[in-house]
Write a protein that holds these residues in place. Structure first.
Motif, PDB file in Angstrom:
ATOM      1  N   LEU A   1      -5.612  -4.041   3.528  1.00  0.00           N
ATOM      2  CA  LEU A   1      -5.372  -4.390   2.123  1.00  0.00           C
ATOM      3  C   LEU A   1      -6.686  -4.645   1.379  1.00  0.00           C
ATOM      4  O   LEU A   1      -6.809  -5.614   0.629  1.00  0.00           O
ATOM      5  N   ALA A   2      -7.648  -3.781   1.597  1.00  0.00           N
ATOM      6  CA  ALA A   2      -8.986  -3.989   1.030  1.00  0.00           C
ATOM      7  C   ALA A   2      -9.315  -3.008  -0.094  1.00  0.00           C
ATOM      8  O   ALA A   2     -10.472  -2.910  -0.490  1.00  0.00           O
ATOM      9  N   SER A   3      -8.324  -2.313  -0.637  1.00  0.00           N
ATOM     10  CA  SER A   3      -8.623  -1.361  -1.703  1.00  0.00           C
ATOM     11  C   SER A   3      -8.993  -2.063  -3.003  1.00  0.00           C
ATOM     12  O   SER A   3      -9.669  -1.484  -3.853  1.00  0.00           O
ATOM     13  N   VAL A   4      -8.548  -3.323  -3.158  1.00  0.00           N
ATOM     14  CA  VAL A   4      -8.898  -4.124  -4.333  1.00  0.00           C
ATOM     15  C   VAL A   4      -9.435  -5.465  -3.848  1.00  0.00           C
ATOM     16  O   VAL A   4      -8.757  -6.178  -3.108  1.00  0.00           O
ATOM     17  N   ILE A   5     -10.661  -5.791  -4.254  1.00  0.00           N
ATOM     18  CA  ILE A   5     -11.290  -7.067  -3.886  1.00  0.00           C
ATOM     19  C   ILE A   5     -11.756  -7.734  -5.169  1.00  0.00           C
ATOM     20  O   ILE A   5     -12.479  -7.137  -5.968  1.00  0.00           O
ATOM     21  N   ALA A   6     -11.330  -8.967  -5.360  1.00  0.00           N
ATOM     22  CA  ALA A   6     -11.616  -9.679  -6.607  1.00  0.00           C
ATOM     23  C   ALA A   6     -12.990 -10.345  -6.553  1.00  0.00           C
ATOM     24  O   ALA A   6     -13.550 -10.572  -5.470  1.00  0.00           O
ATOM     25  N   PRO A   7     -13.555 -10.695  -7.704  1.00  0.00           N
ATOM     26  CA  PRO A   7     -14.850 -11.397  -7.740  1.00  0.00           C
ATOM     27  C   PRO A   7     -14.795 -12.738  -7.021  1.00  0.00           C
ATOM     28  O   PRO A   7     -13.750 -13.395  -6.944  1.00  0.00           O
ATOM     29  N   ARG A   8     -15.962 -13.137  -6.516  1.00  0.00           N
ATOM     30  CA  ARG A   8     -16.107 -14.436  -5.859  1.00  0.00           C
ATOM     31  C   ARG A   8     -16.864 -15.358  -6.809  1.00  0.00           C
ATOM     32  O   ARG A   8     -18.041 -15.127  -7.095  1.00  0.00           O
ATOM     33  N   GLU A   9     -16.171 -16.393  -7.284  1.00  0.00           N
ATOM     34  CA  GLU A   9     -16.730 -17.224  -8.344  1.00  0.00           C
ATOM     35  C   GLU A   9     -17.415 -18.469  -7.794  1.00  0.00           C
ATOM     36  O   GLU A   9     -16.984 -19.052  -6.795  1.00  0.00           O
TER      37      GLU A   9
END
Length: 301
Positions: free
Chosen positions: A232-240
């Motif tokens: 499930l790594a096709s979308v990775i969100a920013p790390r804030e």
């Protein structure tokens, strides 16, 4: 060959066992959304052979005979909670329980959503356009929604991130308890980025833990299959930075979305979403109404 025919052949090749190829004895099926396939991959083993099947939101009426063929042969069915007559098909958890063999086991696992690492992230589905997403990144940000409504962009604080995580854990535990699902919510008591790529795309450690717990539930060996890749790594969100500070993580902030490996600056995604909300005020209002409590919490920053 038409495009639709090509897609049909591609689907049949991808799900060949579902559409009629021989299936092993002692078969296990995993039913649910896109998360189900990740669990299937890691739970599969010589003592628990599995078959790849379409996610429930892709099933059509013509698929039911194929599903029934596998349900009749399965010794174990693992399913997320699914309501009766989902998409007008008899694939609800209760309905599936009534259609499996009397000797088969049914185990319920939760649909995993947790906001500890992405506290402003939400999903919104229009009832008439359920597959429509905002541009570039397919998730909504409560802070961008607030801006689109004419407010200043809120800034998250560590105490707010912690409170959102606590509420998210409580909500997941409630869903587990209501459905009698195998528990996974405790994994998020100590958030870290390898657990979640977005609020509803868990990483490999979550699937490995859940697979071990399902196996224990049915008396099988405590083993999992290493997929050799990130699931499930096709979308990775920013790390804030505020999230990293809240949980005391060693990770560096990363202001990018990664979509199929392509980096997209978070600021550009924000601007694109603001333009999209201006062009789609019905979806803006839907997002604001559906997540009113979460939006109010973020706007109190």
């Amino acid at each position: 060959m038409t495009e639709s025919t090509s897609l049909s052949l591609g689907r049949r090749n991808h799900y060949s066992s579902f559409y009629g190829a021989p299936v092993p004895e002692g078969l296990a099926l995993v039913l649910g959304n896109c998360q189900a396939e990740s669990l299937r991959i890691v739970i599969d083993g010589p003592d628990l052979p599995t078959v790849r099947i379409p996610p429930v939101h892709e099933l059509e009426a013509s698929d039911l005979p194929h599903l029934d063929r596998l349900l009749s042969r399965a010794s174990l069915v693992i399913t997320q909670p699914i309501r009766d007559d989902y998409r007008d098909l008899p694939v609800g958890t209760r309905q599936v329980r009534e259609r499996i063999a009397s000797t088969a086991r049914l185990v319920i696992v939760p649909a995993v959503r947790h906001r500890s690492l992405y506290p402003a992230q939400v999903v919104v589905r229009h009832p008439d356009r359920p597959i429509e997403d905002p541009p570039i990144a397919p998730y909504h940000d409560l802070r961008t929604i607030a801006e689109a409504l004419g407010n200043a962009r809120p800034r998250l604080r560590p105490d707010m991130v912690a409170a959102i995580a606590e509420e998210s854990t409580a909500a997941l535990r409630l869903r587990e308890d209501r459905s009698g699902a195998v528990r996974i919510s405790d994994v998020f008591d100590r958030p870290r980025f390898d657990l979640l790529r977005t609020l509803n795309h868990p990483g490999n450690p979550v699937w490995e833990t859940l697979a071990r717990r399902v196996r224990a539930e049915v008396g099988l060996a405590d083993t999992v299959t290493d997929p050799g890749r990130a699931l499930l790594a096709s979308v990775i969100a920013p790390r804030e930075e505020v999230v990293i500070e809240t949980w005391g993580l060693d990770d560096a902030p990363d202001p990018h979305w990664y979509l199929g490996g392509r980096a997209e600056p978070a600021d550009e995604v924000r601007d694109a979403h603001l333009r999209w909300y201006a062009d789609n005020p019905d979806l803006l209002r839907l997002a604001a109404d559906r997540h009113a409590a979460a939006l109010e919490q973020v706007m109190s920053a």
